[in-house]
Design an enzyme around this catalytic site. Structure first.
Site, PDB file in Angstrom:
ATOM      1  CB  CYS A  97      -0.042   0.868   5.361  1.00 35.74           C
ATOM      2  SG  CYS A  97       1.380   0.619   6.446  1.00 35.74           S
ATOM      3  CB  CYS A  98      -5.377   2.280   4.192  1.00 35.86           C
ATOM      4  SG  CYS A  98      -4.970   3.983   4.596  1.00 35.86           S
ATOM      5  CB  CYS A 140      -8.654  11.196   8.354  1.00 38.08           C
ATOM      6  SG  CYS A 140      -6.889  11.042   8.051  1.00 38.08           S
ATOM      7  N   GLY A 190       3.944   8.591  -4.842  1.00 42.85           N
ATOM      8  CA  GLY A 190       3.896   7.537  -3.831  1.00 42.85           C
ATOM      9  C   GLY A 190       4.377   8.004  -2.474  1.00 42.85           C
ATOM     10  NE  ARG A 209       7.681  -0.673  -0.505  1.00 41.50           N
ATOM     11  CZ  ARG A 209       8.034   0.594  -0.774  1.00 41.50           C
ATOM     12  NH1 ARG A 209       9.240   1.020  -0.494  1.00 41.50           N
ATOM     13  NH2 ARG A 209       7.181   1.410  -1.310  1.00 41.50           N
TER      14      ARG A 209
END
Lengths: 381, 139
Positions: free
Chosen positions: A199-200, A81, A116, A188
């Site tokens: 979450c991003c 990252c 995804g 969810r």
């Protein structure tokens, strides 16, 4: 021995889902936009660095040669990252040392191509073999942080609500829509206690900056800001008992950046940090020294990290709004901070912003907080 | 006690890093005699001080949960939801599956077992895993 380095232009290819657009195309669009807006000619660029995790071999060449930067030394940088921010650090080193007068650094990523779910971890270590995914790593830190600090899940939700609110007016953000606490808590479950809106998103995008000497900066038409600190650190490897609510890699990188710049946490007007998950804002805010240990959740709840608060944290919307095209994120944080310090942030503007810190950290390999962490401090003085 | 322990047969995940008696499991770890570093998986050289004055040891089969989560989105072979925990055991912190439907609260005592942690095209996937120790249960 080392001279001042300036950022004299920034550009972002807006983050979002760009399924049909290859990483090198995203990078090209950002770099092309940078050169147009910064008034930068290819012949002025001495060296180039491109950060990406999944962009493949020679990404930096494939991007930069399209805008006339070929023949010069060019490097593709992978540091999870922190890839994009590591590219900036290398550009900073080149200019600070005097070996270059002008460098381009960019980050680019396309994650849509994976479909995804959680990001693929390719390092195949013993934890990944056991089913580790990044949300699980942060979920366990969250469980322990809540246990140790006495905070509740609402303290995570507050981070998501704040950062999504900040992202509403950011045209470069993946999500430009507010969410309520109820939206977050009804989203969810991903890895308990984290839900989807903690979450991003996995995003596609690119960002680029020009780093240069003062002499070059004054010749370019746009405003410039000084890079007061540029630091990259690797994680300290240990498989013994350790405190996973204290990201020591962040503490060490920030400590080095504060020493390099002469600034401290109290001097910061804004911080763009690595809120890949809501818990991460709390952990990193404490390790950066902008909140007391175990108290970042209270700072968020009290509005201290709001855009008009004590120190604006993620005023661009953070990773939770902007999204996280992993290699591009660190450069985008620096772009957003450049616009803040040059009063070009529009509706995102933090009033009287003079000093900004950016922080990006990542790398899901076992035995370390993270594989790589980059901290930059920018100043308009 | 460990005389009856042997490497797992049949291709367990991390098979080279633990022994089992068919029910219980113990981990192969490395102790550094120069800096007291403890390492899992085992290694020839300390990753803190680079000393080669290290020995391999076996852990016991009980530890304490440091943190835990129910993972609801993950790689297909683990058939989410599944539970993971970081477990402290004789000087090392290890990530392991938990034989439970709920996350373990920090501090929960656990026993290290041979267990099925998933399934793929070749059938069940075995490895070491932990289970919470109930009050009064013998270790």
């Amino acid at each position: 021995m080392s001279r001042d380095v300036f950022i004299a232009g920034a550009a972002i290819q807006p983050f979002g889902k760009h399924r049909g657009t290859a990483t090198e195309e995203l990078g090209y669009l950002a770099v092309s936009r940078l050169m147009a807006t910064a008034g930068l000619e290819a012949g002025l660029v001495d060296i180039g660095f491109g950060g990406s995790v999944y962009g493949g071999s020679l990404l930096a060449q494939r991007v930069l040669q399209r805008v006339g930067i070929s023949g010069q030394p060019v490097f593709t940088v992978e540091n999870a990252c922190a890839s994009g921010a590591s590219a900036v650090n290398l550009g900073w080193q080149a200019v600070a040392s005097g070996s270059a007068d002008c460098a381009i650094a960019f980050g680019a990523e396309n994650l849509s191509s994976f479909g995804g779910g959680t990001l693929p971890l390719t390092t195949n270590d013993i934890e990944i073999a056991q089913g580790m995914v990044m949300p699980a790593a942060y979920a366990m830190r969250a469980q322990r942080y809540l246990h140790d600090s006495g905070a509740d899940v609402e303290s995570l939700t507050n981070v998501s609500v704040k950062n999504r609110r900040n992202g509403v007016d950011n045209p470069r953000a993946h999500f430009q829509k507010e969410v309520t606490s109820e939206d977050v808590e009804n989203s969810r479950p991903v890895a308990d206690p984290l839900r989807l809106l903690h979450c991003c998103p996995n995003s596609d995008g690119a960002a680029a900056v020009v780093l240069c000497s003062e002499q070059v900066a004054t010749r370019l038409p746009g405003p410039h800001v000084r890079v007061a600190a540029s630091v990259v650190r690797s994680g300290r490897f240990s498989t013994g008992y350790r405190d996973m609510t204290w990201p020591e890699i962040t503490e060490r990188a920030a400590g080095a950046a504060y020493a390099q710049s002469g600034f401290g946490p109290d001097d910061l007007d804004l911080v763009e940090l690595h809120d890949a998950f809501a818990i991460a804002e709390l952990l990193h805010a404490e390790a950066l020294g902008i909140a007391d240990r175990g108290k970042a959740h209270a700072a968020v709840a009290n509005g201290e990290f709001d855009r008009d608060g004590r120190v604006a944290v993620s005023p661009s919307g953070g990773l939770l709004s902007r999204g996280h095209p992993v290699g591009a994120t660190g450069v985008a944080q620096i772009c957003e901070s450049y616009w803040q310090l040059t009063k070009q942030a529009g509706a995102l503007q933090v009033s009287d912003a003079r000093i900004a810190l950016t922080h990006v950290t990542g790398g899901g390999i076992f035995g370390v907080d993270n594989g790589a962490c980059a901290v930059h401090i920018l100043s308009n003085r | 006690m460990t005389n009856s322990f042997a490497p797992p047969t049949g291709g367990a995940v991390g098979a080279e890093n633990f022994l089992t008696d068919g029910v219980r499991a113990v981990l192969r770890v490395t102790r550094c005699h120069n800096c007291a570093g403890m390492w899992f998986p085992p290694r020839d050289q300390c990753s803190t001080c680079a000393s080669r004055d290290v020995t391999e040891e076996l852990t016991s089969s009980s530890g304490i949960a440091y943190a835990s989560s129910v993972v609801r989105i993950g790689p297909p072979r683990f058939q989410a939801p599944y539970v993971l925990a970081y477990v402290d055991i004789d000087g090392v912190r290890v990530l392991a599956h938990v034989d439970s439907s709920e996350a373990l609260p920090p501090g929960t005592p656990v026993a290290l077992r041979l267990a099925t942690i998933g399934a793929d095209e070749d059938g069940p996937v075995l490895s070491y895993a932990v289970a919470p120790i109930m009050k009064g249960e013998a270790r």
